[in-house]
Design an enzyme around this catalytic site. Structure first.
Site, PDB file in Angstrom:
ATOM      1  N   PHE A   1      44.267 104.244  14.803  1.00  0.00           N
ATOM      2  CA  PHE A   1      45.102 103.209  14.198  1.00  0.00           C
ATOM      3  C   PHE A   1      44.738 101.892  14.868  1.00  0.00           C
ATOM      4  CE2 PHE A   1      48.427 100.120  14.226  1.00  0.00           C
ATOM      5  CZ  PHE A   1      49.110 100.237  13.032  1.00  0.00           C
ATOM      6  N   GLU A   2      44.301 100.950  14.071  1.00  0.00           N
ATOM      7  CA  GLU A   2      44.126  99.592  14.575  1.00  0.00           C
ATOM      8  C   GLU A   2      44.168  98.632  13.401  1.00  0.00           C
ATOM      9  OE1 GLU A   2      40.491  99.582  16.808  1.00  0.00           O
ATOM     10  OE2 GLU A   2      39.207  99.725  15.040  1.00  0.00           O
ATOM     11  N   ILE A   3      44.798  97.501  13.631  1.00  0.00           N
ATOM     12  CA  ILE A   3      44.836  96.416  12.660  1.00  0.00           C
ATOM     13  C   ILE A   3      44.206  95.219  13.350  1.00  0.00           C
ATOM     14  CG2 ILE A   3      46.292  94.920  11.238  1.00  0.00           C
ATOM     15  CD1 ILE A   3      48.395  97.130  11.231  1.00  0.00           C
TER      16      ILE A   3
END
Length: 519
Positions: free
Chosen positions: A406-408
């Site tokens: 998960f990364e934005i």
């Protein structure tokens, strides 16, 4: 003699008058009975005519039901009620105004009651007869997901404006509660045509066999977030996607689904890698039972995510991305646009989970990082997060990293000269194949060294799960507000193997009030 004669004459006259009155009364009674029988015949005819008559868009008159009245069935009296009539909370007979009011009154009376003249029957409006009824706020039509306030005020079916009864000013305006609920809903481009999305997309690396685990991830993202904003979704594969994969996922994505094939030069061994040495490393890691230690494709994936996903033809047109992998879950509603949030707050990297990397997979990674820092001191940001990476001012690596499934983030950062110099330096050292460097520590070290620490954000309000770890909002109030389904006892963020507490300390952030209950 006169007196008896006069009395006799008077009696004869009285008798005659009496006979005359009795005769008249009898005729009148017969006439009344005849009229009563004739009414029921005419009322059947009226009901039949009413059933066959075309509907007229006039307001209807509601007549209070009488429990002792023998009435005709509803289907004989009027046509199928309208949507507004079906929603009325109080059932009452509804007769078109084309039916004379006196017939409505007479039909509600017991049969044994004498019939009165229709001209003497005034049309009295019952207590239930109103032009319209204002619905309570909780029954008003909710705004469409992401709909604007103006849309929330428009009913799904518009009545004929010319024939609709005139409403009071109170009825024409939505309740204050309805206005607040409507304005609270996010505005979407699809619904209102005014919302400007950020230049962003979801990015997923997947293969055809991942289709069913992928659609579960998509369903979570769409239900919890993207149904409001309709962002695009880029799917990348080192092979061609088949029609089944493309059709299945496209049906679930509310934005535009795009599919790309990774070039061979971005997925494979670079020319400078000694393949025999790499194979020996994989054998040794397999014997040590290091996770993915013997996998070739996993190494290709880590190298691709570290240096190439943001340079693909499909991703080059976007600035921000959200990485989504198969078989993930979002536990909580996300009631704001995270991409616009990143843009407005000028964040370049966002995460939900952080932890320590397996030391056996990165034995020489920090040596390569220190070499880069010495060769390119111009790329190191002032006030960065090196104290999060190292407990001895950069001499050694404490193995903290953001979990990159998960990364934005801002892909312009990965495309920058600073990061490309960093990646190329590590890539030349060969650690992706001679060891098993993951993209998570590579991204984490780069973001912590090359960005000021105020450019990195922890999404503590996003409930996220990827086997085996969970990020669950710490405070109960947030979990209730965001309709979270995660168990706070499973929250990894405050456990001993998490690096999130250290992130709070380095950033001088106040920990959530209930963090100790989950540590």
């Amino acid at each position: 003699m006169r007196s008896p004669t006069l009395r006799m004459l008077r009696l004869i006259i009285i008798a005659g008058i009496t006979i005359f009155l009795v005769t008249k009364l009898a005729q009148s009674s017969i006439h009344v009975v005849s009229n009563a029988v004739g009414y029921h015949e005419s009322s059947d005819t009226s009901a039949s005519q009413l059933e066959s008559a075309p509907s007229i868009p006039e307001p209807v008159a509601k007549v209070e039901e009488q429990p002792q009245t023998e009435e005709k069935p509803a289907e004989e009296q009027h046509e199928e009620p309208s949507v507004e009539e079906k929603n009325d909370d109080q059932p009452a007979q509804e007769i078109s105004q084309e039916t004379p009011a006196e017939e409505v009154k007479e039909e509600s009376k017991p049969e044994n009651q004498p019939q009165e003249s229709s001209e003497e029957q005034p049309h009295e409006q019952s207590s239930e007869e109103k032009p319209s009824e204002e619905k309570p706020a909780e029954e008003s039509s909710p705004a469409p997901e992401g709909g604007s306030q103006e849309q929330a005020e428009q009913p799904s079916e518009q009545p004929n404006q010319e024939s609709a009864p005139e409403q009071s000013s109170e009825e024409q305006q939505p309740t204050e509660q309805a206005q607040q609920e409507s304005s609270a809903a996010p505005v979407t481009t699809a619904e209102a045509g005014a919302y400007q999305r950020a230049n962003a997309t979801f990015v997923t690396l997947a293969r055809n066999q991942d289709v069913w685990s992928m659609i579960r991830s998509i369903r979570h993202v769409e239900d919890r977030f993207n149904h409001q904003f309709h962002y695009d979704w880029v799917f990348l594969n080192d092979d061609d996607f088949d029609d089944d994969f493309k059709e299945t996922v496209s049906a679930l994505v509310s934005g535009t689904a795009k599919f790309g094939k990774i070039p061979k030069e971005n997925w494979g061994f670079p020319d400078w890698i000694d393949k025999e040495r790499a194979a020996k490393t994989r054998q040794e890691m397999a014997q040590k039972k290091i996770i993915y230690g013997d996998s070739v494709s996993y190494r290709h994936m880590c190298r691709f995510e570290s240096g190439f996903f943001f340079r693909q033809e499909l991703t080059l047109q976007y600035k921000y991305y959200w990485r989504v992998e198969p078989e993930i879950q979002l536990h909580c509603d996300i009631d704001y646009d995270v991409f616009k949030f990143m843009e407005e707050k000028e964040y370049d990297y966002g995460f939900t989970l952080s932890l320590y990397e397996y030391a056996e997979t990165i034995p020489t990674l920090w040596d390569s990082v220190r070499k880069f820092m010495k060769e390119h001191p111009e790329h190191l940001a002032k006030d960065n997060l090196i104290d999060w990476l190292s407990d001895d001012e950069g001499f050694s690596y404490n193995r903290c990293h953001f979990w990159s499934n998960f990364e934005i983030g801002n892909m312009d950062f990965w495309r920058s000269q600073a990061y490309m110099d960093f990646f190329n330096s590590l890539d030349q050292d060969g650690g992706f194949f001679y060891e098993r460097w993951g993209d998570a520590p590579v991204h984490s070290i780069a973001a912590s060294l090359l960005l000021p620490k105020n450019k990195v954000h922890y999404f503590q309000d996003i409930g996220y799960w990827h086997v085996p770890f969970t990020n669950c909002p710490t405070n109960r109030e947030d979990r209730l507000r965001l309709k979270c389904s995660c168990n706070p006892r499973d929250n990894f963020s405050w456990k001993g193997y998490s690096c999130t507490p250290k992130f709070f300390d380095v950033q001088h952030m106040t920990r959530p009030s209930q963090w100790r209950e989950q540590s």
